[in-house]
Write a protein that holds these residues in place. Structure first.
Motif, short mmCIF file in Angstrom:
data_model
loop_
_atom_site.label_atom_id
_atom_site.label_comp_id
_atom_site.label_asym_id
_atom_site.label_seq_id
_atom_site.Cartn_x
_atom_site.Cartn_y
_atom_site.Cartn_z
N MET A 1 -7.41 -0.33 5.15
CA MET A 1 -7.88 1.05 5.03
C MET A 1 -8.28 1.30 3.59
O MET A 1 -7.45 1.18 2.68
N ALA A 2 -9.54 1.64 3.37
CA ALA A 2 -10.05 1.85 2.02
C ALA A 2 -9.38 3.04 1.36
O ALA A 2 -8.95 3.99 2.03
N LEU A 3 -9.31 3.02 0.03
CA LEU A 3 -8.66 4.10 -0.70
C LEU A 3 -9.48 5.38 -0.69
O LEU A 3 -8.95 6.47 -0.85
N ASN A 4 -10.79 5.25 -0.53
CA ASN A 4 -11.64 6.42 -0.32
C ASN A 4 -12.79 6.01 0.59
O ASN A 4 -13.08 4.83 0.75
N GLN A 5 -13.43 6.98 1.20
CA GLN A 5 -14.38 6.66 2.27
C GLN A 5 -15.66 6.01 1.75
O GLN A 5 -16.37 5.34 2.50
N TYR A 6 -15.95 6.16 0.46
CA TYR A 6 -17.14 5.51 -0.10
C TYR A 6 -16.96 3.99 -0.17
O TYR A 6 -17.95 3.26 -0.25
N GLU A 7 -15.73 3.52 -0.15
CA GLU A 7 -15.45 2.09 -0.22
C GLU A 7 -15.18 1.49 1.15
O GLU A 7 -14.67 0.38 1.26
N LEU A 8 -15.56 2.22 2.19
CA LEU A 8 -15.24 1.82 3.55
C LEU A 8 -15.69 0.41 3.88
O LEU A 8 -14.97 -0.35 4.53
N LEU A 9 -16.90 0.03 3.43
CA LEU A 9 -17.46 -1.26 3.81
C LEU A 9 -17.45 -2.29 2.67
O LEU A 9 -18.07 -3.34 2.80
N GLU A 10 -16.74 -2.00 1.61
CA GLU A 10 -16.66 -2.97 0.53
C GLU A 10 -15.88 -4.20 0.98
O GLU A 10 -14.85 -4.09 1.66
N PRO A 11 -16.33 -5.40 0.60
CA PRO A 11 -15.58 -6.61 0.97
C PRO A 11 -14.22 -6.62 0.28
O PRO A 11 -14.08 -6.22 -0.87
N THR A 12 -13.21 -7.05 1.03
CA THR A 12 -11.85 -7.10 0.48
C THR A 12 -11.19 -8.41 0.88
O THR A 12 -11.57 -9.04 1.86
N ASP A 13 -10.21 -8.80 0.11
CA ASP A 13 -9.40 -9.96 0.42
C ASP A 13 -8.61 -9.66 1.69
O ASP A 13 -8.02 -8.58 1.84
N SER A 14 -8.60 -10.61 2.63
CA SER A 14 -7.88 -10.39 3.89
C SER A 14 -6.39 -10.13 3.67
O SER A 14 -5.73 -9.53 4.52
N LYS A 15 -5.86 -10.56 2.53
CA LYS A 15 -4.44 -10.34 2.25
C LYS A 15 -4.13 -8.86 2.12
O LYS A 15 -2.97 -8.46 2.29
N LEU A 16 -5.13 -8.03 1.80
CA LEU A 16 -4.88 -6.61 1.64
C LEU A 16 -4.57 -5.92 2.96
O LEU A 16 -4.09 -4.79 2.98
N GLY A 17 -4.87 -6.58 4.07
CA GLY A 17 -4.52 -6.03 5.37
C GLY A 17 -3.09 -6.32 5.78
O GLY A 17 -2.69 -5.96 6.89
N ARG A 18 -2.34 -6.94 4.88
CA ARG A 18 -0.94 -7.27 5.17
C ARG A 18 -0.04 -6.80 4.03
O ARG A 18 -0.50 -6.60 2.91
N SER B 1 -2.69 0.71 9.39
CA SER B 1 -3.53 0.34 8.25
C SER B 1 -3.28 1.28 7.08
O SER B 1 -3.30 0.86 5.91
N TYR B 2 -3.07 2.56 7.37
CA TYR B 2 -2.71 3.51 6.32
C TYR B 2 -1.37 3.13 5.68
O TYR B 2 -1.22 3.18 4.46
N ILE B 3 -0.40 2.80 6.52
CA ILE B 3 0.93 2.47 5.99
C ILE B 3 0.87 1.23 5.12
O ILE B 3 1.45 1.19 4.02
N ARG B 4 0.16 0.20 5.57
CA ARG B 4 0.06 -1.01 4.76
C ARG B 4 -0.62 -0.73 3.42
O ARG B 4 -0.17 -1.20 2.38
N THR B 5 -1.71 0.02 3.45
CA THR B 5 -2.39 0.36 2.20
C THR B 5 -1.48 1.20 1.31
O THR B 5 -1.42 0.99 0.09
N TYR B 6 -0.76 2.14 1.90
CA TYR B 6 0.13 3.00 1.12
C TYR B 6 1.23 2.17 0.44
O TYR B 6 1.51 2.35 -0.75
N VAL B 7 1.83 1.26 1.19
CA VAL B 7 2.89 0.42 0.60
C VAL B 7 2.33 -0.47 -0.50
O VAL B 7 2.88 -0.55 -1.61
N ASN B 8 1.21 -1.13 -0.23
CA ASN B 8 0.64 -2.08 -1.19
C ASN B 8 0.17 -1.42 -2.48
O ASN B 8 0.36 -1.96 -3.57
N PHE B 9 -0.46 -0.25 -2.37
CA PHE B 9 -1.10 0.36 -3.53
C PHE B 9 -0.29 1.47 -4.17
O PHE B 9 -0.52 1.78 -5.35
N PHE B 10 0.64 2.08 -3.43
CA PHE B 10 1.33 3.24 -3.97
C PHE B 10 2.85 3.08 -3.98
O PHE B 10 3.46 3.12 -5.04
N ALA B 11 3.46 2.86 -2.82
CA ALA B 11 4.92 2.79 -2.77
C ALA B 11 5.46 1.67 -3.65
O ALA B 11 6.46 1.84 -4.35
N ASN B 12 4.82 0.52 -3.61
CA ASN B 12 5.30 -0.61 -4.41
C ASN B 12 5.12 -0.39 -5.90
O ASN B 12 5.75 -1.09 -6.71
#
Length: 508
Positions: free
Chosen positions: A260-277, A228-239
């Motif tokens: 995986m949320a970008l910071n722990q305060y956003e842990l339970l924020e609703p997100t698009d399921s596409k962000l998990g891929r 989950s860290y790797i997917r978030t890293y690729v989607n939000f940073f590496a790309n």
């Protein structure tokens, strides 16, 4: 080491950069590193050195823009002291140049280096370099419990401790990794650490412990939550970077729909399921799933067609017979480490067998991980992609299809399932309160599978003799070597292990 504007991330090009201020070798020689591989893998005899480094610096803190799904910086220069472990050939001339950077798995409350355990035989044999990075500060407690002298300086302080979490304690505890957050630290400091470590290892800074190692190619890898860290890293940073910060990725045993949320305060924020891929990546991106991960936990959301397109060179492989946790990678490897066992007794999820069957799954998928890493680095260095392979077969409800022996159909296979001497299950089927699981842990959680050995009479009826069984395994393994899913150097060891297992189960 200061980031320069050359090759800097587009998402913060105009806003300054995070810093690694110091890379300092740990000199506490009286106490070995946590989970030292010297004890288990005889690194020195294999021509390897094991060193640990403090990573001292500062990270920016990011938030997800819900309108654009991009990372937005919300705070600068939050200080941290982190650590990474390095295992490399002592002689740079004997190194392959392949650098495996693992995000150390934090799910249990202590760090478990699953990808090292799964493939260290290949790494040592080929001269690969291994780097393990602490990725989540919930493990700092267990590191300090292991040795205050060695790890007492590690800190990821929360730069916003006065800000309350936007969710209740009950909501936090219901979330899978809610127990891993605290006002004392901030999990979201990790993203710049990953980038800065990669730039450090690539560069010619005097602080770089791999400065003298030529022809380096970096792969970011991780197990389970780390995916989950790797997917978030690729989607939000590496790309979002102009440079390729890593040359490839290998995600293993991940929960497909977990973001995986970008910071722990956003842990339970609703997100698009596409962000998990991951939908786009310029460099080879390989996903390898065990049977557990391919059939449970909403696995269908993570399955994409293999691709050779320049914008997304992608392979997904699924391993028949193997479960998320196995006897070798969570039990046997750590059994002789008394200090690790002492620390494990104090954490939420110690590495012990928590299943209800007599025999935990012992499927030897380490042979497959060896081939996957070799194929990925060959892909990176030559541009020649590994072959595709049939996925594990499931019905309309996502349940695994099985043969007459109860073993799965399809996927990457070895002689252990093509010529089985047991039924391999990827999940527990007996709940502690007596309510049965459905197969593959669809209704409750058990990351361990189990094994039901065949009777000696059935083995004799199927194979006749141990000698004949060995011939069948040799022929099958030759086919897997030809496909590229077993390394030639591992073939004989796999055949011998299969024959030994058959003999132990009563085949003569």
């Amino acid at each position: 080491m200061r980031r320069t504007t050359s090759g800097a991330p587009r998402f913060n090009r105009k806003e300054g950069f995070a810093l690694i201020r110091e890379v300092k070798k740990v000199l506490c020689t009286a106490i070995p590193p946590f989970s030292t591989a010297e004890r288990t893998c005889a690194l020195a005899q294999n021509g390897y050195r094991e060193e640990e480094y403090y990573l001292v610096g500062s990270s920016n803190l990011y938030s997800r823009d819900p309108d654009t799904n991009r990372a937005v910086k919300i705070l600068e220069n939050a200080p941290y002291v982190n650590r990474f472990i390095l295992r490399a050939p002592k002689d740079p001339a004997l190194a392959s140049g392949n650098v495996v950077v693992e995000l150390l798995n934090p799910s249990s409350g202590m760090e478990i280096e699953r990808m090292w355990i799964n493939a260290y035989n290949k790494f040592l044999r080929d001269g690969d370099i291994y780097v393990g990075l602490t990725i989540k500060p919930n493990t700092l407690k267990s590191l300090k419990n292991y040795s205050q002298e060695r790890y007492g300086c590690l800190e990821w302080p929360n730069p916003r401790p006065e800000v309350p979490f936007p969710f209740s304690k009950e909501e936090q505890e219901r979330y899978t990794f809610g127990m891993h957050i605290s006002h004392d630290f901030e999990t979201g400091l990790c993203w710049d650490m990953i980038t800065d470590l990669a730039r450090l290892l690539r560069g010619d800074s005097a602080d770089n412990p791999l400065r003298d190692y030529p022809n380096k190619k970096l792969v970011l890898t991780g197990w389970s939550q780390d995916v989950s860290y790797i997917r978030t890293y690729v989607n939000f940073f590496a790309n979002a970077m102009e440079e390729n910060i890593f040359d490839g990725y290998l995600c293993a045993g991940g929960v497909p729909a977990l973001f995986m949320a970008l910071n722990q305060y956003e842990l339970l924020e609703p997100t698009d399921s596409k962000l998990g891929r991951v939908h786009h990546c310029r460099v080879p991106f390989m996903v390898v799933q065990t049977e557990s991960d391919a059939s449970a936990w909403n696995a269908v959301y993570g399955k994409k067609p293999d691709s050779d397109e320049p914008g997304f060179p992608y392979r997904l492989y699924e391993i028949a017979g193997g479960s998320h946790d196995t006897e070798e990678n969570l039990l046997t490897y750590y059994r002789e480490d008394a200090e690790l066992q002492r620390v494990a007794a104090t954490i939420e999820m110690p590495p012990v067998y928590n299943g209800t069957h007599v025999h935990p799954n012992d499927y030897p998928y380490e042979f497959i991980w060896n081939a996957c890493y070799r194929n990925l680095f060959y892909w990176i260095r030559t541009g020649v992609a590994p072959r595709t392979e049939q996925r594990l077969q499931v019905d309309e409800a996502g349940r695994m299809l099985r043969d007459g022996f109860g073993n799965s159909i399809g996927g990457i296979r070895t002689c252990f399932v093509n010529y089985p001497t047991a039924h391999y299950s990827s999940g527990d089927e007996i709940h502690r309160n007596g309510v049965p699981y459905t197969r593959n842990s669809q209704t409750d959680f058990s990351a361990f599978g189990y094994v039901e050995p065949f009777s000696p009479a059935l083995l004799k009826e199927l194979y006749g003799s141990l000698e004949n069984y060995r011939v069948l395994c040799r022929e099958d393994t030759a086919r897997q070597v030809a496909k590229g899913f077993i390394c030639m150097e591992d073939a004989q060891a796999l055949i011998e292990l299969a024959a030994l297992t058959a003999a132990q189960r009563g085949l003569e």
